[in-house]
Design a protein around this motif. Structure first.
Motif, PDB file in Angstrom:
ATOM      1  N   ARG A   1       0.857  -1.192   0.000  1.00 25.80           N
ATOM      2  CA  ARG A   1       0.000   0.000   0.000  1.00 25.80           C
ATOM      3  C   ARG A   1       0.891   1.239   0.000  1.00 25.80           C
ATOM      4  NH1 ARG A   1      -5.109  -0.670   2.020  1.00 25.80           N
ATOM      5  NH2 ARG A   1      -5.323   1.513   1.360  1.00 25.80           N
ATOM      6  N   THR A   2       0.671   2.129  -0.929  1.00 32.75           N
ATOM      7  CA  THR A   2       1.488   3.334  -1.069  1.00 32.75           C
ATOM      8  C   THR A   2       0.739   4.533  -0.515  1.00 32.75           C
ATOM      9  OG1 THR A   2       2.563   2.463  -3.047  1.00 32.75           O
ATOM     10  CG2 THR A   2       2.708   4.840  -2.678  1.00 32.75           C
ATOM     11  N   MET A   3       1.392   5.241   0.383  1.00 27.25           N
ATOM     12  CA  MET A   3       0.838   6.461   0.972  1.00 27.25           C
ATOM     13  C   MET A   3       1.634   7.634   0.418  1.00 27.25           C
ATOM     14  SD  MET A   3       0.144   5.112   4.873  1.00 27.25           S
ATOM     15  CE  MET A   3      -1.174   6.308   5.115  1.00 27.25           C
ATOM     16  N   ARG A   4       1.013   8.351  -0.521  1.00 27.08           N
ATOM     17  CA  ARG A   4       1.692   9.412  -1.240  1.00 27.08           C
ATOM     18  C   ARG A   4       2.079  10.570  -0.313  1.00 27.08           C
ATOM     19  NH1 ARG A   4       3.366   6.872  -5.688  1.00 27.08           N
ATOM     20  NH2 ARG A   4       1.640   5.785  -6.736  1.00 27.08           N
ATOM     21  N   GLY A   5       3.309  11.063  -0.536  1.00 26.87           N
ATOM     22  CA  GLY A   5       3.764  12.248   0.188  1.00 26.87           C
ATOM     23  C   GLY A   5       4.033  12.041   1.659  1.00 26.87           C
TER      24      GLY A   5
END
Length: 389
Positions: A312-316
């Protein structure tokens, strides 16, 4: 009648040493027999050389200005002599054509006692949180600093350097050898003054004549947000002071980043592993993740049926992106790698519940034909991979 040495070089009687040297080099390039085959060039070249030798010597020039001729005492050209004798061989030829010298003519001159200082390097150990937020810290460094007793001169108070009695201030000593080209004059730094042309007879007791001493001092270092392991911050003029009180070099502070217990860094991106119980991964939930900011947490929704290996990618939410100007330009991402945990120890009740669930789902025995692409299962994929061999 005294010779016209100034006229031979084409300079006025008030010409400076540099102007005389330039005139000599210009004429030497023009009249040297290797360049000018004219029969009269050899004699003219000898006159130019003799004029330069006289006018470049302060004592001989003073005699010329008084109306005398320093070459009339038998040390001059002498009728019928070789006009190239005493020319200094390769030394004066190099000096005339290239402005360099191996000896003879005008030497290199004494070496400056004041030398620039070297750069210094110190490492600063930082946590990942400190790298993300930036900080200002006082560092204790041990470098060469200006001697407070002599303020860099190297001399005891009230004294000054004296001219070297070996090289007489030239900073070099010469040796003459005869060769088929004439006299070859070679130069080397004076061993007495180390090429400086002067010696310190009464050195400063605090620095021993070096003009600097080693001392510990405190410098303030500002690390911008987003620094990484191996990056260096430059502090101009905070390095080693040079010998003779020369200007200090720069101080470089290198980041030594500590490993983190939760996050792994790749550039501006962060990675972490989130272990989930099997039931949580199956049912779904919302978890709270720690961040690099103390007291701050992130919420991550876990969808039902999440599998091991899901990212899961959490941007910024990664590290600050540091620009070359030192400003922050956005942030990287946080990648959460999910790892589903299968229980290894079950009590009687837990085992009964799992068996009941397996019976309800029909999972008592694995079906190796289910889940493959195009209807094929595990064995079908194995057969397909071997068939191409």
């Amino acid at each position: 009648m005294a010779r016209d040495y100034y006229g031979a070089l084409g300079v006025s009687t008030d010409a400076g040493a540099d102007e005389i040297k330039r005139a000599y080099r210009r004429l030497a390039r023009e009249l040297h027999p290797d360049v000018n085959p004219d029969p009269g060039a050899r004699e003219r070249f000898a006159e130019v050389k003799a004029a330069y030798e006289v006018l470049s010597d302060p004592e001989k020039r003073r005699l010329v200005d008084l109306g005398g001729d320093p070459l009339d005492n038998g040390g001059g050209r002498g009728g019928g002599g070789d006009p190239f004798a005493g020319f200094g061989g390769l030394g004066d030829i190099m000096d005339a054509f290239f402005g360099a010298t191996t000896g003879g003519g005008a030497g290199r001159g004494p070496r400056n006692r004041v030398q620039p200082g070297a750069d210094a390097l110190i490492r600063m150990r930082l946590t990942l949180e400190e790298c993300a937020a930036g900080l200002t810290r006082d560092l204790t460094v041990d470098t060469a600093v200006l001697c407070s007793e002599c303020t860099g001169s190297g001399c005891a108070p009230g004294t000054s350097p004296t001219m070297c009695d070996i090289c007489h201030g030239r900073g070099e000593v010469q040796s003459v050898q005869r060769s088929f080209l004439g006299q070859v004059v070679t130069s080397r730094p004076c061993p007495n003054c180390r090429g400086m042309g002067e010696v310190i007879t009464d050195p400063c007791r605090q620095c021993g004549g070096d003009g600097r001493v080693r001392a510990r001092r405190t410098v303030k270092v500002k690390m911008p947000a987003g620094v990484a392991d191996g990056m260096r911050v430059r502090l101009a003029g905070q390095g080693e002071v040079g010998s003779g009180g020369g200007p200090a070099g720069d101080l470089y502070v290198e980041v030594d980043e500590e490993p983190h217990d939760v996050f792994t860094r790749e550039g501006v991106d962060l990675h972490c592993v989130l272990p989930l119980p099997m039931t949580t991964a199956a049912l779904g939930t919302t978890v709270r993740l720690p961040t690099l900011v103390e007291g701050e947490e992130l919420e991550l929704d876990i969808e039902p049926g999440t599998q091991t290996g899901t990212v899961r990618t959490m941007r910024g939410k990664g590290m600050p992106r540091l620009r070359s100007s030192g400003r922050v330009d956005g942030h990287g991402d946080l990648m959460v790698h999910i790892e589903v945990l299968t229980p290894t120890k079950l009590d009687t009740r837990q085992a009964e519940l799992l068996r009941e669930l397996a019976a309800l789902r029909g999972d008592e025995q694995p079906d190796l034909t289910v889940g493959g692409r195009n209807g094929g299962g595990l064995f079908a994929r194995l057969r397909g991979s071997r068939g191409g061999r």
